[in-house]
Design a protein around this motif. Structure first.
Motif, PDB file in Angstrom:
ATOM      1  N   GLU A   5      -9.764   8.465   6.895  1.00 15.30           N
ATOM      2  CA  GLU A   5     -11.125   7.932   6.826  1.00 15.30           C
ATOM      3  C   GLU A   5     -11.508   7.249   8.138  1.00 15.30           C
ATOM      4  N   GLN A   6     -10.570   6.504   8.733  1.00 18.24           N
ATOM      5  CA  GLN A   6     -10.839   5.845  10.019  1.00 18.24           C
ATOM      6  C   GLN A   6     -11.065   6.876  11.115  1.00 18.24           C
ATOM      7  N   THR A  36     -14.498   8.404  10.598  1.00 17.07           N
ATOM      8  CA  THR A  36     -15.534   7.448  11.022  1.00 17.07           C
ATOM      9  C   THR A  36     -15.619   7.394  12.544  1.00 17.07           C
ATOM     10  N   GLN A  83      -2.096   6.426   0.109  1.00 17.10           N
ATOM     11  CA  GLN A  83      -3.314   5.660   0.329  1.00 17.10           C
ATOM     12  C   GLN A  83      -3.451   5.285   1.794  1.00 17.10           C
ATOM     13  N   SER A  84      -2.344   4.953   2.456  1.00 18.98           N
ATOM     14  CA  SER A  84      -2.432   4.613   3.882  1.00 18.98           C
ATOM     15  C   SER A  84      -2.845   5.842   4.691  1.00 18.98           C
ATOM     16  N   ILE A 116      -4.778   8.296   3.534  1.00 15.14           N
ATOM     17  CA  ILE A 116      -6.207   8.460   3.251  1.00 15.14           C
ATOM     18  C   ILE A 116      -7.020   7.479   4.084  1.00 15.14           C
ATOM     19  N   ASP A 117      -6.579   6.237   4.161  1.00 16.00           N
ATOM     20  CA  ASP A 117      -7.277   5.234   4.967  1.00 16.00           C
ATOM     21  C   ASP A 117      -7.308   5.630   6.441  1.00 16.00           C
ATOM     22  N   ALA A 118      -6.180   6.130   6.946  1.00 14.80           N
ATOM     23  CA  ALA A 118      -6.103   6.525   8.357  1.00 14.80           C
ATOM     24  C   ALA A 118      -7.025   7.716   8.636  1.00 14.80           C
ATOM     25  N   MET A 173       0.849  -1.179   0.000  1.00 10.70           N
ATOM     26  CA  MET A 173       0.000   0.000   0.000  1.00 10.70           C
ATOM     27  C   MET A 173       0.892   1.237   0.000  1.00 10.70           C
TER      28      MET A 173
END
Length: 149
Positions: A12-13, A16, A5-6, A8-10, A1
């Protein structure tokens, strides 16, 4: 990854987690998600709030007066540049006030809100720096029947 992108994922988490803490009414978790200083918040229809004390008091007040709240996020977009991230989304909110005399949940109300959440990377992960939410104004049936003014 890839690193972007990591990130962006973090983010997003973290975004949330922010909404889930609100849904659960978990004030301690919500507080931990915010930066310790220089934060700001605009709730729909409220004046701009700044500083940790003012912002967290507003969430305590909302939580104390909201028996039920659920967020369905749509149109979510995440942008990360360096140690700053911006999340834009539409909050489709379903909420209910405190129980009425009969002990049942107050009437449920739906609301459509657009929000911008700004996060800053810290040694403890991504933290909320600013939250700005504005109601989406829709035309009433009467306005639609009469056309534009």
């Amino acid at each position: 990854m890839t690193r972007p992108q990591s990130d962006i994922d973090a983010v997003e988490q973290a975004n949330t987690a922010f909404y889930e803490a609100m849904e659960r009414g978990d004030f301690d978790e919500l507080s931990a998600l915010w930066l310790d200083d220089e934060i700001s918040c605009v709730h729909p229809g409220w004046p701009a709030l700044s500083g940790r004390g003012e912002v967290l008091r507003s969430y305590a007040l909302i939580m104390a007066n909201t028996e039920y709240i659920q967020f369905f996020l749509t149109d979510t977009k995440v942008t990360v540049i360096g140690d700053t991230a911006v999340v834009t989304c539409t909050e489709n909110i379903l909420s209910g006030g405190p129980a009425e005399d009969g002990g049942e949940l107050g009437p449920l109300v739906g609301q459509l809100v657009v929000a911008t959440n700004v996060f800053r990377r810290t040694s403890d992960g991504w933290r909320v720096w600013s939250h700005h939410a504005s109601p989406v104004l829709t035309e009433s049936e009467e306005d639609e029947e009469n056309g534009p003014s």
